[in-house]
Design an enzyme around this catalytic site. Structure first.
Site, PDB file in Angstrom:
ATOM      1  N   ARG A  83      58.886   9.098  19.273  1.00 35.87           N
ATOM      2  CA  ARG A  83      60.103   9.413  20.021  1.00 35.87           C
ATOM      3  C   ARG A  83      60.962  10.359  19.180  1.00 35.87           C
ATOM      4  NH1 ARG A  83      65.471   6.417  20.700  1.00 35.87           N
ATOM      5  NH2 ARG A  83      66.369   7.643  22.382  1.00 35.87           N
TER       6      ARG A  83
ATOM      7  N   TYR B 286      70.222  -3.752  18.028  1.00 35.79           N
ATOM      8  CA  TYR B 286      70.352  -3.937  16.577  1.00 35.79           C
ATOM      9  C   TYR B 286      70.951  -5.292  16.194  1.00 35.79           C
ATOM     10  CZ  TYR B 286      69.078   0.921  15.951  1.00 35.79           C
ATOM     11  OH  TYR B 286      68.377   2.091  15.946  1.00 35.79           O
TER      12      TYR B 286
ATOM     13  N   GLU C  65      72.106   6.577  24.177  1.00 35.59           N
ATOM     14  CA  GLU C  65      73.321   5.815  23.920  1.00 35.59           C
ATOM     15  C   GLU C  65      74.591   6.523  24.368  1.00 35.59           C
ATOM     16  OE1 GLU C  65      73.249   4.779  19.765  1.00 35.59           O
ATOM     17  OE2 GLU C  65      71.487   3.509  19.960  1.00 35.59           O
TER      18      GLU C  65
ATOM     19  N   HIS D 206      70.534  13.667  22.055  1.00 43.47           N
ATOM     20  CA  HIS D 206      70.832  12.677  21.014  1.00 43.47           C
ATOM     21  C   HIS D 206      72.041  13.214  20.244  1.00 43.47           C
ATOM     22  CE1 HIS D 206      68.977   9.103  18.754  1.00 43.47           C
ATOM     23  NE2 HIS D 206      70.119   9.353  18.127  1.00 43.47           N
TER      24      HIS D 206
ATOM     25  N   GLU E  74      64.701   1.705  20.291  1.00 44.38           N
ATOM     26  CA  GLU E  74      65.136   1.676  18.882  1.00 44.38           C
ATOM     27  C   GLU E  74      65.337   0.232  18.465  1.00 44.38           C
ATOM     28  OE1 GLU E  74      68.603   3.953  17.744  1.00 44.38           O
ATOM     29  OE2 GLU E  74      67.955   5.665  18.934  1.00 44.38           O
TER      30      GLU E  74
ATOM     31  N   ASN F   3      68.154   0.046  23.083  1.00 45.74           N
ATOM     32  CA  ASN F   3      68.294   0.083  21.625  1.00 45.74           C
ATOM     33  C   ASN F   3      69.041  -1.168  21.210  1.00 45.74           C
ATOM     34  OD1 ASN F   3      67.184   2.605  21.816  1.00 45.74           O
ATOM     35  ND2 ASN F   3      69.012   3.723  21.149  1.00 45.74           N
TER      36      ASN F   3
END
Ligand code: IFM
Length: 441
Positions: A81, A298, A170, A125, A350, A296
């Site tokens: 990616r 985290y 995002e 991005h 991610e 994504n």
């Protein structure tokens, strides 16, 4: 934890990958006709980047792309990616395209295919061309149309060769950190601007999808959102209400328009007169069907109406970013999305962790990163066992790289980068990932 999962636990066609983005690794910020981006500009503002660094050289991937692709191939992943730098291929963000810029991405994509890697392309991005920012950037509705034109040209040139195209990475970060908090480019601090920017990002996403389909693009099309599992810090009504609002602003504000074609009424009411200007037809455009939704993940968010929740009291490991390591949050997030929405297939686009690494005898024993990745892969499998359709998982990140306002101080890579020599060294986490991927059914 590593012993608990193995690749055969996942479907055969599950896609395993690694991820990066253009500004964070490419460098060559002023090479072969590339135009400036808002991040080039932002890095020059004193005090914005923790170590006063920039993306001028970064990991020099623009020149080292071939050996980097070899490295990725050596890991045994299925997919890579990456993102396109908009100002590299269209220096002003509108008007003329830059052939040398496109030639780089053609080489890169062809290089992936030659190595048997599936290209997963992201269009935005965060590195918006500066020339568009000079006209108001994402707050200006004209940027929506410029993005659609840019997306169409990328798809015309590369759409037949890439597996997947993601419009935005995002949008919450671009909107909130870039336009409300102001610690990310372009450094604006206004809630009303933030909401208009978020709306334009979503609108440009939906319009780009429709345009790409109309031109016959066969790649799988979608968007990537940063998402958290938000929990009330206590059982108090005030904390529960705070959790509902935090989740509304961070998750539902993006997922509801995309999958339900409407902004959540409670959050709209909360934003009051700052709410974005929405034209007739916008919401239908935003809700264009998705081939995939990128997640994504985290960390978990703990919502508290009173004193901030004490992360140190959680008893869990904390990454170098100050983020709690909480894999059950990923399972809970995925199961909740599955419960509340009619979902397209999910990709974990991610997931990874920043820790300070030490290089000893050309080895990096990054046990905590390895454990982070292994435990989150197990959390994905757990969600799949509960019925969530997940098609792939991408580690963030292939390389240590430019971590935005944190500069090069935070290292997310499973491959260490020595920024003086550009030497790459596989950390133990990379060796573990490779071993995990070798276990074929
Ligand atoms: O490095 C970033 C990436 O660019 C977007 N998602 C989060 C990562 C870690 O902060």
């Amino acid at each position: 934890m590593t012993a608990l999962i193995s690749k055969p636990d996942f479907p055969k066609n599950f896609t395993w990958g690694v991820a990066t983005s253009a500004f964070q690794i490419e460098g060559a910020s002023n090479t072969d006709g590339k135009g400036p981006s808002i991040w080039d500009d932002f890095c020059r503002v004193p005090g914005t980047i923790a170590d006063a660094s920039d993306g001028v050289v970064a990991c020099d991937h623009y020149h080292l792309w071939e050996s980097d692709l070899d490295l990725i191939t050596d890991l045994g992943v299925d997919a890579y990616r990456f993102s396109i730098s908009w100002p590299r291929v269209q220096p002003l963000g509108s008007g003329a395209f830059n052939e040398a810029g496109f030639a780089f991405y053609e080489r890169l994509v062809d290089g992936m295919i030659a190595r048997g890697l599936k290209p997963y392309l992201t269009l935005n991005h965060w590195d918006l061309p500066s020339a568009l920012q000079a006209q108001g950037g994402w707050a200006n509705r004209d940027t929506v149309q410029h993005f659609v034109t840019y997306a169409g040209e990328v798809a015309r040139r590369l759409g037949d060769r890439v597996t997947s195209i993601c419009t935005h990475n995002e949008p919450w970060v671009v909107a909130v950190l870039g336009h409300e908090v102001g610690n990310f480019a372009p450094g604006i601090k206004s809630r009303a601007v933030m909401l208009q920017v978020a709306h334009h990002l979503l609108l440009s996403h939906g319009m780009a999808l429709t345009a790409l389909r109309a031109q016959g693009c066969k790649a799988s099309l979608g968007i990537v959102l940063n998402m958290s599992h938000t929990q009330a810090a206590t059982e108090s009504e005030a904390d529960k209400e705070q959790a509902r609002l935090d989740d509304g602003k961070g998750l539902r504000w993006y997922v509801d328009p995309l999958l339900k074609g409407e902004y959540p009424a409670d959050v709209l009411e909360h934003f009051g007169t700052d709410a974005p200007r929405v034209l007739p037809g916008d919401m239908e455009l935003i809700a264009a069907p998705l081939d995939f939704l990128g997640v994504n993940y985290y960390f978990r968010c703990m919502a508290s109406a009173g004193a901030p929740w004490d992360i140190n009291a959680s008893g869990h490991d904390i990454t170098d970013m100050g983020w709690e390591v909480y894999p059950p949050g990923l399972t809970a997030l995925l199961v909740r999305l599955h419960r509340d929405y009619s979902l397209p297939p999910i990709l974990i686009t991610e997931n990874g962790a920043a820790f300070q690494d030490e290089m000893v005898d050309a080895q990096v024993h990054d046990v905590r990163r390895q454990s982070y990745i292994a435990s989150h892969i197990a959390a994905v499998r757990e969600a799949m066992q509960q019925g969530v359709v997940v098609d792939g998982y991408f580690v963030w990140s292939l390389l240590d790289n430019f971590e935005w306002a944190s500069g090069y101080e935070k290292r997310f890579g499973i491959v260490r980068v020595d920024y003086d020599t550009q030497q790459r060294t596989l950390k133990d986490s990379a060796l573990w990932y490779r071993g995990f991927l070798e276990a074929r059914p």
